[in-house]
Design a protein around this motif. Structure first.
Motif, short mmCIF file in Angstrom:
data_model
loop_
_atom_site.label_atom_id
_atom_site.label_comp_id
_atom_site.label_asym_id
_atom_site.label_seq_id
_atom_site.Cartn_x
_atom_site.Cartn_y
_atom_site.Cartn_z
N ARG A 1 -16.46 59.17 5.11
CA ARG A 1 -17.53 60.01 6.10
C ARG A 1 -16.63 60.40 7.45
O ARG A 1 -17.12 60.93 8.26
CB ARG A 1 -18.51 59.07 6.65
CG ARG A 1 -19.68 58.59 5.27
CD ARG A 1 -20.31 59.73 4.88
NE ARG A 1 -21.37 59.70 4.17
CZ ARG A 1 -21.37 59.35 2.75
NH1 ARG A 1 -20.12 58.81 2.21
NH2 ARG A 1 -22.66 59.13 2.18
N GLY A 2 -15.24 59.93 7.42
CA GLY A 2 -14.41 60.38 8.61
C GLY A 2 -14.73 59.64 9.75
O GLY A 2 -14.58 59.94 10.86
N TYR A 3 -15.20 58.08 9.67
CA TYR A 3 -15.52 57.31 10.70
C TYR A 3 -14.18 56.26 10.73
O TYR A 3 -14.21 55.60 11.83
CB TYR A 3 -16.65 56.47 10.61
CG TYR A 3 -18.06 57.17 10.29
CD1 TYR A 3 -18.25 58.49 10.93
CD2 TYR A 3 -18.99 56.87 9.37
CE1 TYR A 3 -19.45 59.20 10.82
CE2 TYR A 3 -19.94 57.48 9.15
CZ TYR A 3 -20.17 58.67 9.98
OH TYR A 3 -21.41 59.39 9.90
N ALA A 4 -13.29 56.31 9.92
CA ALA A 4 -11.96 55.45 10.18
C ALA A 4 -11.10 56.16 9.17
O ALA A 4 -11.21 57.01 8.52
CB ALA A 4 -12.57 54.12 9.13
N TRP A 5 -9.86 55.71 9.50
CA TRP A 5 -8.53 56.10 8.77
C TRP A 5 -7.99 55.34 7.70
O TRP A 5 -8.24 53.98 7.64
CB TRP A 5 -7.44 56.03 9.87
CG TRP A 5 -7.62 56.76 11.06
CD1 TRP A 5 -8.43 56.68 12.21
CD2 TRP A 5 -6.91 58.20 11.67
NE1 TRP A 5 -8.39 57.40 13.21
CE2 TRP A 5 -7.50 58.28 13.03
CE3 TRP A 5 -5.94 58.91 10.82
CZ2 TRP A 5 -7.22 59.68 13.49
CZ3 TRP A 5 -5.77 59.98 11.51
CH2 TRP A 5 -6.42 60.20 13.15
N HIS A 6 -7.46 55.86 6.91
CA HIS A 6 -6.93 54.93 5.82
C HIS A 6 -5.43 54.58 6.32
O HIS A 6 -4.61 55.41 6.37
CB HIS A 6 -6.68 55.90 4.46
CG HIS A 6 -5.94 55.22 3.41
ND1 HIS A 6 -5.35 55.76 2.45
CD2 HIS A 6 -5.91 53.69 3.10
CE1 HIS A 6 -4.65 54.86 1.44
NE2 HIS A 6 -5.22 53.51 1.96
N LYS B 1 -8.18 59.63 -1.55
CA LYS B 1 -8.88 60.70 -1.74
C LYS B 1 -9.89 60.94 -0.75
O LYS B 1 -10.35 61.93 -0.49
CB LYS B 1 -9.37 60.59 -3.36
CG LYS B 1 -8.22 60.84 -4.40
CD LYS B 1 -8.73 60.87 -5.62
CE LYS B 1 -8.01 61.19 -6.67
NZ LYS B 1 -8.55 60.98 -8.29
N ALA B 2 -10.58 59.85 -0.22
CA ALA B 2 -11.69 59.76 0.50
C ALA B 2 -11.21 60.37 1.86
O ALA B 2 -12.08 61.22 2.14
CB ALA B 2 -12.23 58.48 0.69
N GLU B 3 -10.09 59.97 2.23
CA GLU B 3 -9.58 60.57 3.56
C GLU B 3 -9.38 62.11 3.42
O GLU B 3 -9.57 62.70 4.39
CB GLU B 3 -8.44 59.81 4.08
CG GLU B 3 -7.95 60.20 5.38
CD GLU B 3 -6.84 59.54 6.05
OE1 GLU B 3 -7.07 58.60 6.70
OE2 GLU B 3 -5.59 59.82 5.67
N LEU B 4 -8.66 62.47 2.28
CA LEU B 4 -8.50 63.95 2.17
C LEU B 4 -9.68 64.76 2.15
O LEU B 4 -9.86 65.76 2.63
CB LEU B 4 -7.50 64.23 0.67
CG LEU B 4 -6.31 63.96 0.86
CD1 LEU B 4 -5.55 63.91 -0.55
CD2 LEU B 4 -5.56 64.44 1.86
N HIS B 5 -10.78 64.26 1.55
CA HIS B 5 -12.24 64.75 1.40
C HIS B 5 -12.68 64.99 2.72
O HIS B 5 -13.16 65.99 3.32
CB HIS B 5 -12.90 64.00 0.58
CG HIS B 5 -14.37 64.49 0.32
ND1 HIS B 5 -14.75 65.64 -0.31
CD2 HIS B 5 -15.49 64.15 1.20
CE1 HIS B 5 -16.24 65.63 0.14
NE2 HIS B 5 -16.45 65.04 0.78
N ALA B 6 -12.44 64.03 3.59
CA ALA B 6 -13.18 63.99 4.91
C ALA B 6 -12.57 64.94 5.96
O ALA B 6 -13.10 65.52 6.40
CB ALA B 6 -13.17 62.41 5.50
#
Length: 78
Positions: free
Chosen positions: A26-31, A49-54
């Motif tokens: 959700r863009g609330y945290a960094w990987h 992948k989640a960070e790239l999507h965000a």
């Protein structure tokens, strides 16, 4: 495991949901890639992948003009 400041590094699961992954997606945290080698290959890929999507969808912190990683912010504040 723990980080260099002796803080616990953990994956939080609540009712079967990976809370950490949810925050990253959700863009609330960094990987935090510094410790990604301690993740399972599946988690490492999922978080990346989640960070790239965000980022691509400018979700949460990625909607800012120049988001600053917390570790960089702390370094500036010292």
């Amino acid at each position: 495991s723990v980080d260099r400041y002796n803080r616990v590094l953990a994956k939080i699961i609540l009712d079967g949901m990976d809370v950490n992954l949810f925050q990253v997606s959700r863009g609330y945290a960094w990987h935090f890639k510094r410790y990604q080698k301690q993740q399972s290959p599946f988690d490492r890929e999922s978080y990346s992948k989640a960070e790239l999507h965000a980022k691509k969808n400018e979700l949460g912190l990625w909607g800012e003009k120049k988001p600053m990683a917390p570790w960089k912010w702390r370094k500036i504040k010292k």
